[in-house]
Design an enzyme around this catalytic site. Sequence first.
Site, PDB file in Angstrom:
ATOM      1  N   SER A 125      -5.735   7.827 -15.023  1.00  0.00           N
ATOM      2  CA  SER A 125      -6.907   7.238 -15.665  1.00  0.00           C
ATOM      3  C   SER A 125      -6.745   5.739 -15.805  1.00  0.00           C
ATOM      4  O   SER A 125      -5.614   5.233 -15.933  1.00  0.00           O
ATOM      5  CB  SER A 125      -7.042   7.857 -17.059  1.00  0.00           C
ATOM      6  OG  SER A 125      -7.954   7.136 -17.846  1.00  0.00           O
ATOM      7  N   TYR A 149      -3.396  10.216 -25.999  1.00  0.00           N
ATOM      8  CA  TYR A 149      -3.917  10.665 -24.694  1.00  0.00           C
ATOM      9  C   TYR A 149      -3.471   9.706 -23.593  1.00  0.00           C
ATOM     10  O   TYR A 149      -2.941  10.124 -22.554  1.00  0.00           O
ATOM     11  CB  TYR A 149      -5.453  10.769 -24.725  1.00  0.00           C
ATOM     12  CG  TYR A 149      -6.049  10.888 -23.332  1.00  0.00           C
ATOM     13  CD1 TYR A 149      -5.897  12.071 -22.597  1.00  0.00           C
ATOM     14  CD2 TYR A 149      -6.727   9.824 -22.741  1.00  0.00           C
ATOM     15  CE1 TYR A 149      -6.417  12.177 -21.309  1.00  0.00           C
ATOM     16  CE2 TYR A 149      -7.248   9.918 -21.456  1.00  0.00           C
ATOM     17  CZ  TYR A 149      -7.095  11.101 -20.746  1.00  0.00           C
ATOM     18  OH  TYR A 149      -7.598  11.196 -19.470  1.00  0.00           O
ATOM     19  N   LYS A 153      -0.828  10.061 -20.120  1.00  0.00           N
ATOM     20  CA  LYS A 153      -1.107   9.712 -18.712  1.00  0.00           C
ATOM     21  C   LYS A 153      -0.030   8.751 -18.179  1.00  0.00           C
ATOM     22  O   LYS A 153       0.417   8.896 -17.043  1.00  0.00           O
ATOM     23  CB  LYS A 153      -2.500   9.091 -18.578  1.00  0.00           C
ATOM     24  CG  LYS A 153      -3.631  10.077 -18.783  1.00  0.00           C
ATOM     25  CD  LYS A 153      -3.724  11.078 -17.632  1.00  0.00           C
ATOM     26  CE  LYS A 153      -4.513  12.312 -18.024  1.00  0.00           C
ATOM     27  NZ  LYS A 153      -4.601  13.336 -16.989  1.00  0.00           N
TER      28      LYS A 153
HETATM   29  P1  NAD Z   1     -12.139  18.964 -18.092  1.00  0.00           P
HETATM   30  O1  NAD Z   1     -11.724  19.210 -19.492  1.00  0.00           O
HETATM   31  O2  NAD Z   1     -13.517  19.315 -17.691  1.00  0.00           O
HETATM   32  O3  NAD Z   1     -11.123  19.692 -17.076  1.00  0.00           O
HETATM   33  C1  NAD Z   1      -9.781  19.934 -17.402  1.00  0.00           C
HETATM   34  C2  NAD Z   1      -9.533  21.426 -17.203  1.00  0.00           C
HETATM   35  O4  NAD Z   1      -8.168  21.718 -17.477  1.00  0.00           O
HETATM   36  C3  NAD Z   1     -10.376  22.301 -18.107  1.00  0.00           C
HETATM   37  O5  NAD Z   1     -11.052  23.249 -17.320  1.00  0.00           O
HETATM   38  C4  NAD Z   1      -9.355  22.958 -19.036  1.00  0.00           C
HETATM   39  O6  NAD Z   1      -9.769  24.255 -19.427  1.00  0.00           O
HETATM   40  C5  NAD Z   1      -8.124  22.953 -18.163  1.00  0.00           C
HETATM   41  N1  NAD Z   1      -6.838  22.972 -18.871  1.00  0.00           N
HETATM   42  C6  NAD Z   1      -6.411  22.140 -19.867  1.00  0.00           C
HETATM   43  N2  NAD Z   1      -5.166  22.476 -20.236  1.00  0.00           N
HETATM   44  C7  NAD Z   1      -4.767  23.504 -19.457  1.00  0.00           C
HETATM   45  C8  NAD Z   1      -3.589  24.274 -19.350  1.00  0.00           C
HETATM   46  N3  NAD Z   1      -2.551  24.066 -20.167  1.00  0.00           N
HETATM   47  N4  NAD Z   1      -3.523  25.258 -18.419  1.00  0.00           N
HETATM   48  C9  NAD Z   1      -4.564  25.500 -17.602  1.00  0.00           C
HETATM   49  N5  NAD Z   1      -5.732  24.808 -17.663  1.00  0.00           N
HETATM   50  C10 NAD Z   1      -5.819  23.843 -18.578  1.00  0.00           C
HETATM   51  O7  NAD Z   1     -11.834  17.432 -17.775  1.00  0.00           O
HETATM   52  P2  NAD Z   1     -12.169  16.556 -16.495  1.00  0.00           P
HETATM   53  O8  NAD Z   1     -13.095  15.503 -16.917  1.00  0.00           O
HETATM   54  O9  NAD Z   1     -12.515  17.415 -15.355  1.00  0.00           O
HETATM   55  O10 NAD Z   1     -10.756  15.871 -16.286  1.00  0.00           O
HETATM   56  C11 NAD Z   1      -9.830  16.312 -15.318  1.00  0.00           C
HETATM   57  C12 NAD Z   1      -8.624  15.414 -15.353  1.00  0.00           C
HETATM   58  O11 NAD Z   1      -9.040  14.059 -15.132  1.00  0.00           O
HETATM   59  C13 NAD Z   1      -7.858  15.387 -16.687  1.00  0.00           C
HETATM   60  O12 NAD Z   1      -6.483  15.300 -16.389  1.00  0.00           O
HETATM   61  C14 NAD Z   1      -8.331  14.113 -17.337  1.00  0.00           C
HETATM   62  O13 NAD Z   1      -7.381  13.593 -18.231  1.00  0.00           O
HETATM   63  C15 NAD Z   1      -8.522  13.212 -16.139  1.00  0.00           C
HETATM   64  N6  NAD Z   1      -9.461  12.108 -16.374  1.00  0.00           N
HETATM   65  C16 NAD Z   1     -10.735  12.399 -16.764  1.00  0.00           C
HETATM   66  C17 NAD Z   1     -11.630  11.359 -17.015  1.00  0.00           C
HETATM   67  C18 NAD Z   1     -13.027  11.633 -17.494  1.00  0.00           C
HETATM   68  O14 NAD Z   1     -13.639  10.735 -18.072  1.00  0.00           O
HETATM   69  N7  NAD Z   1     -13.593  12.813 -17.276  1.00  0.00           N
HETATM   70  C19 NAD Z   1     -11.224  10.041 -16.830  1.00  0.00           C
HETATM   71  C20 NAD Z   1      -9.922   9.766 -16.406  1.00  0.00           C
HETATM   72  C21 NAD Z   1      -9.048  10.837 -16.174  1.00  0.00           C
HETATM   73  C1  UD1 Z   2     -13.087   6.523 -22.483  1.00  0.00           C
HETATM   74  C2  UD1 Z   2     -11.739   6.875 -23.047  1.00  0.00           C
HETATM   75  C3  UD1 Z   2     -10.662   6.497 -22.056  1.00  0.00           C
HETATM   76  C4  UD1 Z   2     -10.929   7.116 -20.693  1.00  0.00           C
HETATM   77  C5  UD1 Z   2     -12.296   6.643 -20.225  1.00  0.00           C
HETATM   78  C6  UD1 Z   2     -12.635   7.198 -18.857  1.00  0.00           C
HETATM   79  C7  UD1 Z   2     -12.155   6.614 -25.452  1.00  0.00           C
HETATM   80  C8  UD1 Z   2     -11.884   5.803 -26.670  1.00  0.00           C
HETATM   81  N1  UD1 Z   2     -11.587   6.167 -24.328  1.00  0.00           N
HETATM   82  O1  UD1 Z   2     -13.164   5.149 -22.541  1.00  0.00           O
HETATM   83  O2  UD1 Z   2      -9.406   6.937 -22.506  1.00  0.00           O
HETATM   84  O3  UD1 Z   2      -9.943   6.720 -19.766  1.00  0.00           O
HETATM   85  O4  UD1 Z   2     -13.265   7.051 -21.185  1.00  0.00           O
HETATM   86  O5  UD1 Z   2     -13.402   8.325 -18.929  1.00  0.00           O
HETATM   87  O6  UD1 Z   2     -12.790   7.656 -25.502  1.00  0.00           O
HETATM   88  N2  UD1 Z   2     -20.262   3.735 -26.156  1.00  0.00           N
HETATM   89  C9  UD1 Z   2     -21.305   3.559 -27.024  1.00  0.00           C
HETATM   90  N3  UD1 Z   2     -21.746   4.641 -27.728  1.00  0.00           N
HETATM   91  C10 UD1 Z   2     -21.203   5.893 -27.602  1.00  0.00           C
HETATM   92  C11 UD1 Z   2     -20.140   6.061 -26.695  1.00  0.00           C
HETATM   93  C12 UD1 Z   2     -19.681   4.960 -25.993  1.00  0.00           C
HETATM   94  O7  UD1 Z   2     -21.814   2.452 -27.165  1.00  0.00           O
HETATM   95  O8  UD1 Z   2     -21.651   6.836 -28.281  1.00  0.00           O
HETATM   96  C13 UD1 Z   2     -19.788   2.577 -25.366  1.00  0.00           C
HETATM   97  C14 UD1 Z   2     -18.324   2.242 -25.575  1.00  0.00           C
HETATM   98  O9  UD1 Z   2     -18.163   1.359 -26.653  1.00  0.00           O
HETATM   99  C15 UD1 Z   2     -17.967   1.615 -24.216  1.00  0.00           C
HETATM  100  C16 UD1 Z   2     -18.862   2.363 -23.234  1.00  0.00           C
HETATM  101  O10 UD1 Z   2     -19.927   2.923 -24.010  1.00  0.00           O
HETATM  102  O11 UD1 Z   2     -18.327   0.256 -24.206  1.00  0.00           O
HETATM  103  C17 UD1 Z   2     -18.154   3.499 -22.508  1.00  0.00           C
HETATM  104  O12 UD1 Z   2     -17.534   4.338 -23.463  1.00  0.00           O
HETATM  105  P1  UD1 Z   2     -16.828   5.720 -23.045  1.00  0.00           P
HETATM  106  O13 UD1 Z   2     -17.773   6.517 -22.230  1.00  0.00           O
HETATM  107  O14 UD1 Z   2     -16.267   6.337 -24.274  1.00  0.00           O
HETATM  108  O15 UD1 Z   2     -15.663   5.266 -22.041  1.00  0.00           O
HETATM  109  P2  UD1 Z   2     -14.420   4.267 -22.290  1.00  0.00           P
HETATM  110  O16 UD1 Z   2     -14.588   3.441 -23.484  1.00  0.00           O
HETATM  111  O17 UD1 Z   2     -14.194   3.550 -21.010  1.00  0.00           O
END
Ligand code: NAD
Ligand code: UD1
Length: 339
Positions: A125, A149, A153
């Site tokens: 991330s 969190y 990572k």
């Molecule tokens: P998500 O929660 O939709 O998917 C994660 C999945 O992992 C879920 O289906 C959950 O049930 C499963 N899971 C969690 N712990 C587990 C375990 N111990 N055993 C088996 N399954 C388990 O989230 P996502 O948005 O699809 O994210 C996927 C990955 O990407 C994560 O590692 C997350 O940290 C990373 N990531 C997500 C974002 C984002 O904003 N969505 C941003 C940066 C990184």
């Molecule tokens: C979040 C996560 C970060 C993750 C990233 C990618 C937090 C604190 N951080 O950050 O760990 O890697 O997503 O998915 O959750 N905002 C509003 N109102 C809201 C929600 C958000 O104004 O209700 C604003 C925030 O201040 C920011 C932007 O929208 O400026 C995006 O926010 P968000 O979607 O939470 O993403 P990140 O802050 O990048």
Amino acid sequence: MANILLTGGTGYIGAHTAVFLIESGHTPILLDNFCNSSPKVAQRIEQITGVLPKVIEMDVLDTTALTEVLKTEHIEAIIHFAALKAVGESVEKPLAYYQNNVTGTLSVLDAMQRAGVHHIVLSSSATVYGEKGVPPMREDAPLSATNPYGQTKVMMEQIIRDVAVAQKDLRYAMLRYFNPVGAHPSGLIGEHPRGIPNNLMPYIQQVAVGLRERLSVFGNDYPTADGTGERDYIHVMDLARGHVLAVARLLAGNDSFTVNLGTGQPVTVLQMIHAFEQASGQTIAHTIAPRRAGDVASVYADPNLAKQLLNFTTEYSVNDMCRDAWVWQSRNPNGYEDA
Ligand code: NAD
Ligand code: UD1
């Protein structure tokens, strides 16, 4: 064409990646404990691709069972999505986050060694760039984190790098996602966070369908185009395609690598609200609120290394992100509960 295990495969990004893997001729196997997803996603993937992916209910912490799956399914690569991902919750429950994310990664690596699997793609991330980085973020920037969190990572990456030093045949791809949003254009799969959304797009989506009254815009006094926070939103379709390119690069015998997956284009909160209003025809009620603790003004990717190594560039615009998020949300206001 390979058998690829997707831990966390029924989650938001895993499901979209499964679609692309199937469409590229691979066989994804989705392993999940459903702590944040629904097994119903498999039927939706079948509706899109014509192929019902195999789903295995399992916790990645169960190393013995995981090892068996790797062997019996003849897995050649793992995409390790499984993690807990809510920043606020990680501050409340750090043990759960370190246990699930860090111990989970140890378990995956252990099972890989036991089963002789040599390729891993990790969901990392942009959070690993911490709060001191200056955008555009480059992959060689120092890593840090401001919450448990983010720490998990940073640790997951470090553990994989260390293990790869010891195990000469292990190859990894670390993919540092910026802000994944949107949904498959069919509206059949998408993101439905449990409880009150922490992130901007899911919150906007829930205001649009009337699940939430109004959005709080966290701060309008940042040094950005309109004073609201800037982020690098990437369509989940582009992100999913990036995984197929990454796994193909590893399976072709190339060295390990770490890349950003983002557009390189910052978008403010107000710009996103307006784009969503245009795409959906709905008004997004919003109020300016104080800054959110821990937020920074601007985070966006330097996308050049992903272009160089993977020939990856994004194809979907902010308007596409909003259109597809709206199609998904309006057809599935309660997520897969409606399935
Ligand atoms: P998500 O929660 O939709 O998917 C994660 C999945 O992992 C879920 O289906 C959950 O049930 C499963 N899971 C969690 N712990 C587990 C375990 N111990 N055993 C088996 N399954 C388990 O989230 P996502 O948005 O699809 O994210 C996927 C990955 O990407 C994560 O590692 C997350 O940290 C990373 N990531 C997500 C974002 C984002 O904003 N969505 C941003 C940066 C990184
Ligand atoms: C979040 C996560 C970060 C993750 C990233 C990618 C937090 C604190 N951080 O950050 O760990 O890697 O997503 O998915 O959750 N905002 C509003 N109102 C809201 C929600 C958000 O104004 O209700 C604003 C925030 O201040 C920011 C932007 O929208 O400026 C995006 O926010 P968000 O979607 O939470 O993403 P990140 O802050 O990048």
